[in-house]
Design a protein around this motif. Structure first.
Motif, PDB file in Angstrom:
ATOM      1  N   ASP A  56       0.814  -1.224   0.000  1.00  0.00           N
ATOM      2  CA  ASP A  56       0.000   0.000   0.000  1.00  0.00           C
ATOM      3  C   ASP A  56       0.843   1.267   0.000  1.00  0.00           C
ATOM      4  O   ASP A  56       0.494   2.249  -0.658  1.00  0.00           O
ATOM      5  N   VAL A  59       1.989   1.995  -3.573  1.00  0.00           N
ATOM      6  CA  VAL A  59       0.867   2.498  -4.361  1.00  0.00           C
ATOM      7  C   VAL A  59       0.597   3.954  -4.003  1.00  0.00           C
ATOM      8  O   VAL A  59       0.388   4.809  -4.876  1.00  0.00           O
ATOM      9  N   ALA A  60       0.617   4.283  -2.718  1.00  0.00           N
ATOM     10  CA  ALA A  60       0.380   5.661  -2.272  1.00  0.00           C
ATOM     11  C   ALA A  60       1.459   6.603  -2.804  1.00  0.00           C
ATOM     12  O   ALA A  60       1.160   7.730  -3.218  1.00  0.00           O
ATOM     13  N   VAL A  62       3.269   6.235  -5.573  1.00  0.00           N
ATOM     14  CA  VAL A  62       3.053   6.419  -7.017  1.00  0.00           C
ATOM     15  C   VAL A  62       1.885   7.364  -7.243  1.00  0.00           C
ATOM     16  O   VAL A  62       1.948   8.276  -8.068  1.00  0.00           O
ATOM     17  N   ARG A  63       0.816   7.170  -6.488  1.00  0.00           N
ATOM     18  CA  ARG A  63      -0.355   8.037  -6.631  1.00  0.00           C
ATOM     19  C   ARG A  63       0.005   9.501  -6.346  1.00  0.00           C
ATOM     20  O   ARG A  63      -0.366  10.406  -7.089  1.00  0.00           O
ATOM     21  N   GLU A  64       0.734   9.725  -5.286  1.00  0.00           N
ATOM     22  CA  GLU A  64       1.138  11.088  -4.926  1.00  0.00           C
ATOM     23  C   GLU A  64       2.001  11.709  -6.019  1.00  0.00           C
ATOM     24  O   GLU A  64       1.819  12.858  -6.400  1.00  0.00           O
ATOM     25  N   THR A  66       2.047  11.028  -9.165  1.00  0.00           N
ATOM     26  CA  THR A  66       1.359  11.198 -10.446  1.00  0.00           C
ATOM     27  C   THR A  66       0.080  12.033 -10.352  1.00  0.00           C
ATOM     28  O   THR A  66      -0.635  12.158 -11.349  1.00  0.00           O
ATOM     29  N   LEU A  67      -0.217  12.605  -9.199  1.00  0.00           N
ATOM     30  CA  LEU A  67      -1.433  13.413  -9.064  1.00  0.00           C
ATOM     31  C   LEU A  67      -1.472  14.508 -10.119  1.00  0.00           C
ATOM     32  O   LEU A  67      -0.478  15.170 -10.377  1.00  0.00           O
ATOM     33  N   LEU A 100      -3.358   4.791 -16.050  1.00  0.00           N
ATOM     34  CA  LEU A 100      -3.613   5.662 -14.914  1.00  0.00           C
ATOM     35  C   LEU A 100      -3.575   7.099 -15.428  1.00  0.00           C
ATOM     36  O   LEU A 100      -2.528   7.622 -15.768  1.00  0.00           O
ATOM     37  N   PRO A 102      -4.921  10.449 -14.038  1.00  0.00           N
ATOM     38  CA  PRO A 102      -5.606  11.140 -12.943  1.00  0.00           C
ATOM     39  C   PRO A 102      -6.567  12.233 -13.384  1.00  0.00           C
ATOM     40  O   PRO A 102      -7.590  12.436 -12.756  1.00  0.00           O
TER      41      PRO A 102
END
Length: 112
Positions: A56, A59-60, A62-64, A66-67, A100, A102
């Motif tokens: 997790d 994943v967090a 990568v998400r941050e 690529t926001l 992905l 966003p």
């Protein structure tokens, strides 16, 4: 090969898809196969026998990063990100690539 007693397996960086069904028809008796650079191992029928998932916190991160669809918040650095995911558990070809995006806008890989 298989008829001669040779054990045949496959190892690839790709994920299984319809092309794997065609391969299984051409190589009956294929053994365990490794996909996604080792993230997924399936038996000869295509059923998963081992898989790895990103933690997790990765994943967090990568998400941050690529926001907003940009690398690290740099609006000039538009991202194209693909991820392999289990789309429909238990369905044939349940593992698929997803884009992905966003902000929802198409990228250079949308049509792939």
């Amino acid at each position: 090969c298989v008829e001669s007693g040779v054990h045949v397996s496959l190892a690839t960086g790709r994920i299984p898809g319809p092309w794997f069904d065609a391969l299984k028809e051409q190589v009956p008796g294929i053994g365990a196969c490794v996909f996604g650079n080792g993230a997924l191992v399936v038996d000869g029928s295509g059923s998963p026998i081992w898989e790895s998932q990103l933690p997790d916190e990765i994943v967090a991160a990568v998400r941050e990063y690529t926001l907003g669809g940009c690398a690290g918040g740099d609006s000039a650095a538009r991202l194209c990100v693909l991820a392999a995911t289990r789309w429909e558990p238990g369905a044939p070809h349940a593992i698929r690539y997803v884009e992905l995006s966003p902000d929802g806008s198409p990228s250079a890989i949308t049509s792939l």
